[in-house]
Design a protein around this motif. Structure first.
Motif, PDB file in Angstrom:
ATOM      1  N   ASP A   2       0.853  -1.180   0.000  1.00 26.64           N
ATOM      2  CA  ASP A   2       0.000   0.000   0.000  1.00 26.64           C
ATOM      3  C   ASP A   2       0.893   1.235   0.000  1.00 26.64           C
ATOM      4  OD1 ASP A   2      -2.037   1.822   0.237  1.00 26.64           O
ATOM      5  OD2 ASP A   2      -2.448   1.395   2.339  1.00 26.64           O
ATOM      6  N   ILE A   3       1.016   1.890  -1.153  1.00 25.98           N
ATOM      7  CA  ILE A   3       1.872   3.065  -1.290  1.00 25.98           C
ATOM      8  C   ILE A   3       1.034   4.215  -1.832  1.00 25.98           C
ATOM      9  CG2 ILE A   3       3.847   4.051  -2.499  1.00 25.98           C
ATOM     10  CD1 ILE A   3       5.082   1.317  -2.606  1.00 25.98           C
ATOM     11  N   THR A   4       1.246   5.402  -1.275  1.00 27.41           N
ATOM     12  CA  THR A   4       0.581   6.601  -1.777  1.00 27.41           C
ATOM     13  C   THR A   4       1.628   7.647  -2.111  1.00 27.41           C
ATOM     14  OG1 THR A   4       0.355   7.574   0.411  1.00 27.41           O
ATOM     15  CG2 THR A   4      -1.475   6.210  -0.350  1.00 27.41           C
ATOM     16  N   ILE A   5       1.238   8.640  -2.877  1.00 28.38           N
ATOM     17  CA  ILE A   5       2.125   9.772  -3.134  1.00 28.38           C
ATOM     18  C   ILE A   5       1.909  10.753  -1.988  1.00 28.38           C
ATOM     19  CG2 ILE A   5       2.647  11.699  -4.653  1.00 28.38           C
ATOM     20  CD1 ILE A   5       1.674   9.906  -6.973  1.00 28.38           C
ATOM     21  N   HIS A   6       2.938  10.967  -1.217  1.00 20.53           N
ATOM     22  CA  HIS A   6       2.848  11.850  -0.050  1.00 20.53           C
ATOM     23  C   HIS A   6       3.163  13.295  -0.422  1.00 20.53           C
ATOM     24  CE1 HIS A   6       2.866  13.063   4.111  1.00 20.53           C
ATOM     25  NE2 HIS A   6       4.080  13.547   3.980  1.00 20.53           N
ATOM     26  N   GLY A   7       4.170  13.468  -1.260  1.00 18.71           N
ATOM     27  CA  GLY A   7       4.558  14.824  -1.626  1.00 18.71           C
ATOM     28  C   GLY A   7       5.324  14.849  -2.921  1.00 18.71           C
ATOM     29  N   SER A   8       5.325  16.010  -3.524  1.00 19.86           N
ATOM     30  CA  SER A   8       6.064  16.255  -4.742  1.00 19.86           C
ATOM     31  C   SER A   8       6.645  17.662  -4.634  1.00 19.86           C
ATOM     32  CB  SER A   8       5.117  16.147  -5.941  1.00 19.86           C
ATOM     33  OG  SER A   8       5.831  16.230  -7.136  1.00 19.86           O
ATOM     34  N   PHE A   9       7.648  17.957  -5.440  1.00 22.76           N
ATOM     35  CA  PHE A   9       8.326  19.246  -5.370  1.00 22.76           C
ATOM     36  C   PHE A   9       8.157  20.012  -6.674  1.00 22.76           C
ATOM     37  CE2 PHE A   9      10.115  17.127  -1.851  1.00 22.76           C
ATOM     38  CZ  PHE A   9      10.729  18.068  -1.034  1.00 22.76           C
ATOM     39  N   TRP A  41      10.642  27.369   1.831  1.00 21.82           N
ATOM     40  CA  TRP A  41      10.023  26.141   1.363  1.00 21.82           C
ATOM     41  C   TRP A  41       8.592  26.187   1.868  1.00 21.82           C
ATOM     42  CZ3 TRP A  41      14.961  26.825   2.596  1.00 21.82           C
ATOM     43  CH2 TRP A  41      15.955  26.215   1.815  1.00 21.82           C
ATOM     44  N   ILE A  42       7.623  26.145   0.961  1.00 22.41           N
ATOM     45  CA  ILE A  42       6.219  26.255   1.327  1.00 22.41           C
ATOM     46  C   ILE A  42       5.515  24.960   0.926  1.00 22.41           C
ATOM     47  CG2 ILE A  42       4.085  27.558   1.041  1.00 22.41           C
ATOM     48  CD1 ILE A  42       5.916  29.911   0.070  1.00 22.41           C
ATOM     49  N   THR A  43       4.897  24.317   1.899  1.00 22.20           N
ATOM     50  CA  THR A  43       4.172  23.078   1.622  1.00 22.20           C
ATOM     51  C   THR A  43       2.683  23.391   1.549  1.00 22.20           C
ATOM     52  OG1 THR A  43       5.846  21.829   2.831  1.00 22.20           O
ATOM     53  CG2 THR A  43       3.767  20.705   2.384  1.00 22.20           C
ATOM     54  N   VAL A  44       2.066  23.029   0.430  1.00 12.18           N
ATOM     55  CA  VAL A  44       0.641  23.253   0.203  1.00 12.18           C
ATOM     56  C   VAL A  44      -0.006  21.938  -0.210  1.00 12.18           C
ATOM     57  CG1 VAL A  44       0.928  25.680  -0.467  1.00 12.18           C
ATOM     58  CG2 VAL A  44       1.004  23.901  -2.223  1.00 12.18           C
ATOM     59  N   GLY A  45      -1.326  21.889  -0.109  1.00 13.55           N
ATOM     60  CA  GLY A  45      -2.024  20.689  -0.546  1.00 13.55           C
ATOM     61  C   GLY A  45      -3.509  20.926  -0.628  1.00 13.55           C
ATOM     62  N   PRO A  46      -4.192  20.048  -1.340  1.00 15.86           N
ATOM     63  CA  PRO A  46      -5.636  20.207  -1.491  1.00 15.86           C
ATOM     64  C   PRO A  46      -6.370  20.023  -0.168  1.00 15.86           C
ATOM     65  CG  PRO A  46      -4.870  18.191  -2.571  1.00 15.86           C
ATOM     66  CD  PRO A  46      -3.673  18.896  -2.055  1.00 15.86           C
ATOM     67  N   ALA A  47      -7.367  20.867   0.052  1.00 11.50           N
ATOM     68  CA  ALA A  47      -8.185  20.766   1.263  1.00 11.50           C
ATOM     69  C   ALA A  47      -8.824  19.384   1.333  1.00 11.50           C
ATOM     70  CB  ALA A  47      -9.263  21.844   1.258  1.00 11.50           C
ATOM     71  N   GLY A  48      -8.851  18.816   2.515  1.00 11.16           N
ATOM     72  CA  GLY A  48      -9.461  17.509   2.704  1.00 11.16           C
ATOM     73  C   GLY A  48      -8.583  16.338   2.311  1.00 11.16           C
ATOM     74  N   GLN A  49      -7.357  16.619   1.893  1.00 13.33           N
ATOM     75  CA  GLN A  49      -6.416  15.564   1.513  1.00 13.33           C
ATOM     76  C   GLN A  49      -5.084  15.800   2.239  1.00 13.33           C
ATOM     77  OE1 GLN A  49      -6.188  14.706  -2.751  1.00 13.33           O
ATOM     78  NE2 GLN A  49      -8.036  15.927  -3.022  1.00 13.33           N
ATOM     79  N   PRO A  50      -5.068  15.645   3.548  1.00 13.61           N
ATOM     80  CA  PRO A  50      -3.862  15.976   4.320  1.00 13.61           C
ATOM     81  C   PRO A  50      -2.649  15.102   3.994  1.00 13.61           C
ATOM     82  CG  PRO A  50      -5.443  14.824   5.698  1.00 13.61           C
ATOM     83  CD  PRO A  50      -6.143  15.119   4.398  1.00 13.61           C
ATOM     84  N   GLY A  51      -2.845  13.999   3.349  1.00 15.41           N
ATOM     85  CA  GLY A  51      -1.732  13.110   3.037  1.00 15.41           C
ATOM     86  C   GLY A  51      -1.040  13.411   1.721  1.00 15.41           C
ATOM     87  N   THR A  52      -1.522  14.419   0.972  1.00 14.76           N
ATOM     88  CA  THR A  52      -0.929  14.751  -0.319  1.00 14.76           C
ATOM     89  C   THR A  52      -0.489  16.215  -0.313  1.00 14.76           C
ATOM     90  OG1 THR A  52      -2.377  13.170  -1.428  1.00 14.76           O
ATOM     91  CG2 THR A  52      -1.318  14.812  -2.807  1.00 14.76           C
ATOM     92  N   SER A  53       0.796  16.433  -0.595  1.00 12.80           N
ATOM     93  CA  SER A  53       1.330  17.797  -0.544  1.00 12.80           C
ATOM     94  C   SER A  53       2.248  18.088  -1.711  1.00 12.80           C
ATOM     95  CB  SER A  53       2.119  18.004   0.751  1.00 12.80           C
ATOM     96  OG  SER A  53       1.294  17.876   1.879  1.00 12.80           O
ATOM     97  N   ILE A  54       2.396  19.376  -1.977  1.00 12.27           N
ATOM     98  CA  ILE A  54       3.390  19.881  -2.927  1.00 12.27           C
ATOM     99  C   ILE A  54       4.290  20.818  -2.133  1.00 12.27           C
ATOM    100  CG2 ILE A  54       3.807  21.287  -4.975  1.00 12.27           C
ATOM    101  CD1 ILE A  54       0.971  20.495  -5.909  1.00 12.27           C
ATOM    102  N   VAL A  55       5.578  20.619  -2.250  1.00 14.88           N
ATOM    103  CA  VAL A  55       6.540  21.513  -1.622  1.00 14.88           C
ATOM    104  C   VAL A  55       7.051  22.467  -2.697  1.00 14.88           C
ATOM    105  CG1 VAL A  55       8.712  21.724  -0.368  1.00 14.88           C
ATOM    106  CG2 VAL A  55       7.211  19.739   0.040  1.00 14.88           C
TER     107      VAL A  55
END
Length: 136
Positions: A2-9, A41-55
């Motif tokens: 079980d792997i998810t995308i946690h963050g991207s840059f 370095w600013i980390t943002v992500g879609p509301a309601g999806q705390p496990g997915t971020s863009i740095v």
């Protein structure tokens, strides 16, 4: 497994302008905002999806990058060929209208692609290409 995308840059050229774009225009949450040595370095992500971020990161902060490489990165960013991301939404037309109203640079209006998706494309303030696909 079980792997998810946690963050991207994605690189930024101006953290304040990028913050406004991702927070106010795209509606992303700000998860972290870290400064060090005059850089951010600013980390943002879609509301309601705390496990997915863009740095959003300063591209020249990478150790070992030469002056020639910095120039190449800056040239690629200016052309919009350095960073990109694909997002998805159930309402592509509404997303397009929101981004266009927010002053984002339109690259492609919503269109049905020959490879089976309907999408549109924009550039963020640093020149990164953002494609948004319609969920079906």
């Amino acid at each position: 497994m079980d792997i998810t995308i946690h963050g991207s840059f994605l690189p930024h050229t101006d953290p304040d302008v990028s913050l406004v774009f991702y927070r106010d225009t795209l509606g992303f949450e700000v998860r972290n905002d870290v400064g060090y040595g005059g850089m951010r370095w600013i980390t943002v992500g879609p509301a309601g999806q705390p496990g997915t971020s863009i740095v959003l990161y300063p591209p020249f902060a990478t150790p070992g990058v030469t002056d020639d490489e910095r120039r190449t990165i800056a040239e690629m960013m200016a052309k919009g060929s350095f960073g990109f991301i694909i997002l998805a939404t159930a309402d592509l037309d509404a997303a397009f209208e929101r981004l266009q109203a927010g002053g984002a640079e339109v690259v492609q209006e919503p269109i049905e692609q020959p490879y089976g998706v309907r999408d549109c494309a924009f550039r963020d303030p640093a020149g990164n290409l953002i494609r948004i696909q319609e969920l079906r």
